[in-house]
Design an enzyme around this catalytic site. Structure first.
Site, PDB file in Angstrom:
ATOM      1  CD  GLU A  72      43.291  34.423  51.788  1.00 32.35           C
ATOM      2  OE1 GLU A  72      43.782  33.344  51.374  1.00 32.35           O
ATOM      3  OE2 GLU A  72      43.448  35.506  51.196  1.00 32.35           O
ATOM      4  CG  PHE A  97      39.853  41.535  39.666  1.00 35.57           C
ATOM      5  CD1 PHE A  97      40.434  40.424  39.044  1.00 35.57           C
ATOM      6  CD2 PHE A  97      40.508  42.103  40.742  1.00 35.57           C
ATOM      7  CE1 PHE A  97      41.632  39.912  39.491  1.00 35.57           C
ATOM      8  CE2 PHE A  97      41.717  41.588  41.194  1.00 35.57           C
ATOM      9  CZ  PHE A  97      42.282  40.487  40.569  1.00 35.57           C
ATOM     10  CD  GLN A  98      41.129  39.509  44.009  1.00 34.65           C
ATOM     11  OE1 GLN A  98      40.996  40.474  44.749  1.00 34.65           O
ATOM     12  NE2 GLN A  98      42.203  38.721  44.047  1.00 34.65           N
ATOM     13  CE  LYS A 108      38.547  48.969  47.258  1.00 32.73           C
ATOM     14  NZ  LYS A 108      39.459  48.655  46.137  1.00 32.73           N
ATOM     15  CG  MET A 160      42.890   6.860  60.065  1.00 34.34           C
ATOM     16  SD  MET A 160      43.041   5.632  61.392  1.00 34.34           S
ATOM     17  CE  MET A 160      43.004   6.668  62.856  1.00 34.34           C
TER      18      MET A 160
END
Lengths: 214, 578
Positions: free
Chosen positions: B67, B129-130, B179, B493
Site C-alpha cells: 500500500e 479482525f483487521q 463495509k 548521506m
C-alpha cells in the site's frame, strides 16, 4: 571541514526573543464534527504543550460549537497555534486573549458530610463569604456550588477540607471576550445564510446480533 | 502503455435506483474525473473492488505490491498531472501502510484521496479482525478525513474529499468506509462536485494594500532576491511567475520542490537554495536588501540557522496558507493569497528593471562553485564514476525534457542540483518528509500522470531496496519507467555526516545489495550494470531507447561527498565548498 559533534547537532538558541510565557485563553468556533476535538488537541500535544483547561460545548447558535482552551505560553507560540487551529477545515474562527481581555469563570462542586457541616461550621457565614450555594442537602451529605477564578474555588477547598470533604470537581474555564462586539449577531447571520449539516453518528453499534458479517 | 484519460464528465450524473454504496464510490470517482486508481484489495474493501470489476474499462486500476507503493504512486501521478491521485486500501494493515505516504503528501502539499475499507459499523471498537482506528491514526497527516458508516453519505463525502484535497494549499484526504455502507443499497441521486464548504476558506482574500506595499519595497530595492517554491507549480502560476521575474529583472532561486517551475537555463534562474544548494543563492541571501519568498515555507533545510538568516533584508512573503506567514521567518510585508492572483497584481506595479551588477554577483559565485565543485563532479576525467556525471550525461541525452523522480539522500541532492528542466512538473521528489523508498513507486505514478513524457527514476542503492517490490507492478502493468540506480554501496548521506561530524565512525551505513540487474531480470525487466566510464553514455542511451522499463545500475565512487554544504547549526552564509 571539521566540526565538533556539538556544533553539528546542537542549535544554540541565543536568538531567544524576550517574550514571556503567560496564560492565554483561546476561543474557537467550530462545526459539530466527530473527530474535530482530536484534530484540535493534537495541535497542542504535537508541540508538547500542556492544555491547562479545555471546555467545549454547543454555542448559542445550534450547529456551532465553541471551545475555550487555556494554555501557558508565549504570545508568539500562541499566535502560531491559533493559525494552525484555524487551518482545520471545520474550524470557523479562532482567537486568543490574555486574561486582561476576558471575563472568565470556573464552576466548582464540593460534597461535604452534612453532620460535620451542621455541627462545626457556621454554614451561613461560609455561603456568604464564598458566594457559594447549597445545591443539594441530604441527611448524609451536602453539595455546595461556587463559581469564580481558580484562587477562589481553591480557597473554599481549604476551608472545607477540615470538615471532611468527600468529593470535589471543577469545570473548565468558560470565558467571554470583553471586546467581542457583534459576535452573536455575526454567528446568527452566518448560520442563517447557510445552515450547518447534521452530524451522522454510528447507528449500528447496538445491532451486533442482527447483522451477519465476516 | 495505453492510459485512459477520462473525459471531464458533466457536473452531475444521472440518478440510479437501488445500487450499492460501492457502486456509488466508483460512480462518484468517475464523476470527479478520476482515471487511474492505485490500490490493493483486502477483506474490508472487497465490495468496492467488486463494483470496480464492472467499471474496469473506465477506471484503470494499478495493482501495487504494497500500500505504501500505492500512495507514493498516487503522489507521483498528482505531481506530474496536476490532478488528484486516488488510492484504494483495505482496513487495518492496508490503511496503516498508507501512513508514510500520507505524511509525505501532507508535508509536500500533494493532493491525494485515499479510500480505505473499514469493518462493519457495528464492529467498530470491538477489536474486530483487521480493525484499526484509521481516522485517529491519520488525523495529524491528513488535511481532512472522514468515516462513512452509511451509504447515503458516500457521494457527498467523496465530493468534499476531492474539493479539499485539490483546493487552497493541497493535501491528502482519507475517506474510511465501513463495509456495511459499501454493501448497503440506496437510490443514488447522482454525484455533484463540491464547490464550497462554509467553514473552509481555501484562499485568503487578496489585500491590495499589501500588494502595493510589496511593490514599493521591490521598486526601492537595490539588491532584491526571489525565492520560489512549489506554490508556483501548485498554483499553476508558472507563466505569471516568469512574467514577474522578467519584468522586475530579479534573480530567482528555487527550493527543492520549486525546481522546474522556471526553466533551468532561464538567465534569471540562479540555482538551488538550502543545505546542498548552490553557493551564490545561499551566501547572497545574507546580502540582499529585499527577499521575496513565493509559495515556499522557509524550511530549516533552506534557512539553516534562523538567527543568521537574511537579518539585513526586508521580507515579502507570498503564500496561500496564512499559517505559513511568520511561522519561521517574520515577514515585513505578508501577501496572503493564491500566487496566480497576487503575482500579476505585483507584476503590474513593479518597475521594469535590470539588476545587472547584482545578478553578476550570482554569476561570479556560480563560476567559483563550478571551479571548486561542479567541474570535478560533473566532468571527471579520471578516477571512479560520480553521480554528477551520470546526471550530466542524462541531461545531454534527454535535452532536459524528462520527468526526473528521485529518492532521498546524496543522489537526490546531486540529481536536483544538476538535472536540467525545460518545463514545469518535471521534478518529483520527497522533500519535506525525506521518504526513502519514494522514488520507484512515485515514478510509476508519474508515468501514468504524464504518459507522453519520458520518466527517469534516479535512486540510491539503499532507497531502492525499501520499495523494490514495486518492480512487480511495472512487470504486470508495463509502466515505461527508466530506473537508474546510483550504487555507492553505502547509505551515502548518513555516511557523509559520519565522516564530517562523527570522526568516520561508520555505524551501520555499509549496506550490501543484491544483484539489482538479476533482480530486475527476475521481474522480466531488462537492465545492465555499468562499472566503467567508457560504457556510461551508451548504457544511458540503451536505457532511453529501450522499449519499456529498463534498469541501469551505475557503480559510483563509494565515499564521495555532496558539496556545497551548509552544516547543520550554521547560517546560510557559512556554506562550505569543500
Amino acid at each position: 571541514m571539521k566540526q565538533s559533534f556539538a556544533q553539528a547537532f546542537m542549535y544554540s538558541p541565543n536568538s531567544g526573543s524576550a517574550s514571556i510565557k503567560e496564560e492565554y485563553t483561546i476561543t474557537v468556533y467550530t462545526e459539530n464534527h466527530i473527530g474535530l476535538l482530536t484534530r484540535i488537541s493534537i495541535i497542542f500535544s504535537r508541540r508538547k504543550i500542556n492544555i491547562e483547561s479545555l471546555n467545549t460545548s454547543p454555542s448559542e447558535i445550534p450547529g456551532i460549537h465553541r471551545f475555550n482552551i487555556v494554555i501557558h505560553e508565549t504570545e508568539d507560540v500562541v499566535k502560531k497555534l491559533v493559525r494552525q487551529i484555524e487551518k482545520q477545515v471545520e474550524v470557523l474562527k479562532a482567537y486568543y486573549n490574555t486574561n486582561d481581555e476576558i471575563i472568565w469563570q470556573e464552576m466548582a462542586l464540593y460534597k461535604v458530610p452534612t453532620s460535620e457541616i451542621a455541627a462545626k461550621a457556621k454554614v451561613e457565614r461560609l455561603l456568604r463569604q464564598y458566594g457559594a450555594r447549597a445545591v443539594v442537602i441530604r441527611n448524609d451529605y451536602t453539595v455546595f456550588e461556587t463559581t469564580g477564578h481558580r484562587e477562589e474555588t481553591d480557597q473554599l477547598i481549604e476551608v472545607l477540607a477540615p470538615f471532611g470533604l468527600i468529593e470535589f470537581v471543577r469545570s473548565a474555564r468558560v470565558a467571554i471576550i470583553k471586546a467581542s462586539a457583534g459576535f452573536h449577531e455575526k454567528l446568527r447571520e452566518f448560520e442563517q445564510a447557510e445552515p450547518g449539516e447534521e452530524v451522522i453518528e454510528n447507528e449500528y453499534l447496538d445491532k451486533q446480533q442482527e447483522v451477519f458479517s465476516m | 502503455m495505453e492510459v485512459a484519460t477520462a473525459p471531464a464528465t458533466a457536473n452531475t450524473t444521472q440518478p440510479i435506483m437501488n445500487i450499492t454504496g460501492s457502486e456509488v464510490v466508483i460512480r462518484s470517482l468517475l464523476a470527479e474525473g478520476a482515471s487511474t486508481v492505485f490500490g490493493y484489495p483486502g477483506g474490508a474493501i472487497m465490495p468496492i473492488y467488486d463494483a470496480l470489476y464492472d467499471f474496469n474499462d473506465q477506471l484503470q486500476h494499478i495493482l501495487v505490491r504494497h500500500e505504501q507503493g500505492a500512495i507514493h504512486a498516487a503522489q507521483g501521478f498528482a505531481r506530474t498531472s496536476g490532478k488528484t491521485g486516488v488510492v484504494f486500501a483495505t482496513s487495518g494493515p492496508g490503511a496503516t501502510n498508507l501512513v508514510t505516504g500520507l505524511a509525505d503528501a501532507m508535508i509536500d502539499s500533494t493532493p491525494v484521496v485515499c479510500i480505505t475499507g473499514q469493518v462493519f459499523a457495528h464492529l467498530l471498537g470491538t477489536d474486530a479482525f483487521q480493525e484499526t482506528d484509521v481516522i485517529n491514526i491519520t488525523a495529524p497527516v491528513t488535511k481532512w478525513n472522514y468515516q462513512v458508516t452509511d451509504a447515503s453519505e458516500i457521494s457527498e463525502v467523496i465530493a468534499k474529499a476531492f474539493y479539499i484535497a485539490g483546493s487552497g494549499r493541497p493535501g491528502p484526504v482519507l475517506v474510511d468506509i465501513t463495509k456495511n455502507a459499501q454493501v448497503q443499497k440506496i437510490d443514488f441521486a447522482g454525484h455533484t462536485p463540491c464547490k464550497h464548504i462554509r467553514s473552509y476558506r481555501p484562499k485568503p482574500q487578496v489585500r491590495s494594500e499589501f500588494v502595493e506595499a510589496a511593490a514599493k519595497l521591490i521598486n526601492e530595492a537595490e539588491r532584491p532576491y526571489i525565492l520560489f517554491g512549489q506554490g508556483v507549480i501548485l498554483g499553476n502560476a508558472e507563466a505569471e511567475f516568469k512574467a514577474f521575474v522578467e519584468k522586475s529583472g530579479i534573480p530567482a532561486a528555487w527550493t527543492l520542490l520549486g525546481l522546474s517551475a522556471l526553466p533551468t537555463n532561464h538567465p534569471l534562474n540562479v540555482g538551488m537554495l538550502g543545505m546542498h544548494g548552490n553557493y551564490g543563492p545561499n551566501v547572497l541571501t545574507n546580502e540582499c536588501d529585499v527577499l521575496i519568498a513565493i509559495g515556499m515555507r522557509f524550511d530549516d533545510r533552506v534557512t539553516g540557522r534562523l538567527d543568521k538568516y537574511a537579518k539585513q533584508a526586508k521580507i515579502i512573503h507570498l503564500d496561500i496558507d496564512p499559517a505559513e506567514i511568520d511561522k519561521n521567518v517574520k515577514a515585513t510585508v505578508p501577501v496572503w493569497g493564491d500566487c496566480k492572483e497576487t503575482l500579476p497584481l505585483l507584476t503590474n506595479l513593479v518597475a521594469q528593471k535590470q539588476h545587472t551588477a547584482w545578478v553578476q554577483r550570482f554569476r561570479d559565485m556560480a563560476e567559483e562553485e563550478h571551479k571548486v565543485v561542479i567541474q570535478d563532479e560533473c566532468n571527471p576525467q579520471s578516477g571512479e564514476m560520480t553521480m554528477g556525471e551520470v546526471i550530466n550525461l542524462l541531461n545531454k541525452l534527454t535535452n532536459g525534457n524528462a520527468v526526473i523522480v528521485t529518492d532521498v539522500g546524496q543522489h537526490q541532492m546531486v540529481a536536483c542540483r544538476y538535472a536540467t528542466f525545460n518545463q514545469s512538473r518535471s521534478n518529483v521528489t520527497s522533500g519535506g518528509l525525506g521518504t526513502m523508498g519514494f522514488a520507484l513507486p512515485a515514478a510509476i505514478g508519474a508515468k501514468y500522470g504524464a504518459p507522453n513524457r519520458p520518466v527517469v527514476a534516479v535512486i540510491g542503492d539503499g532507497g531502492f531496496q525499501m520499495t523494490i517490490q514495486e518492480l512487480g507492478t511495472i512487470m504486470q502493468f508495463g509502466a515505461d519507467v527508466k530506473i537508474i540506480i546510483l550504487n555507492n554501496n553505502f547509505l551515502g548521506m548518513v555516511r557523509q555526516w559520519q565522516e564530517l561530524f562523527l570522526e568516520k565512525r561508520y555505524s551501520f551505513v555499509d549496506i550490501t545489495s543484491p544483484d539489482f540487474v538479476q533482480v530486475a531480470k527476475g521481474y522480466y525487466i531488462d537492465g545492465q550494470r555499468i562499472t566503467d566510464r567508457s560504457n556510461l553514455e551508451t548504457g544511458l542511451q540503451t536505457m532511453l531507447n529501450h522499449k519499456g522499463s529498463y534498469l541501469l545500475e551505475v557503480m559510483v565512487a563509494k565515499e564521495n561527498n555532496v558539496f556545497p554544504m551548509v552544516p547543520q547549526g550554521c547560517g546560510v552564509a557559512e556554506i562550505r565548498l569543500k
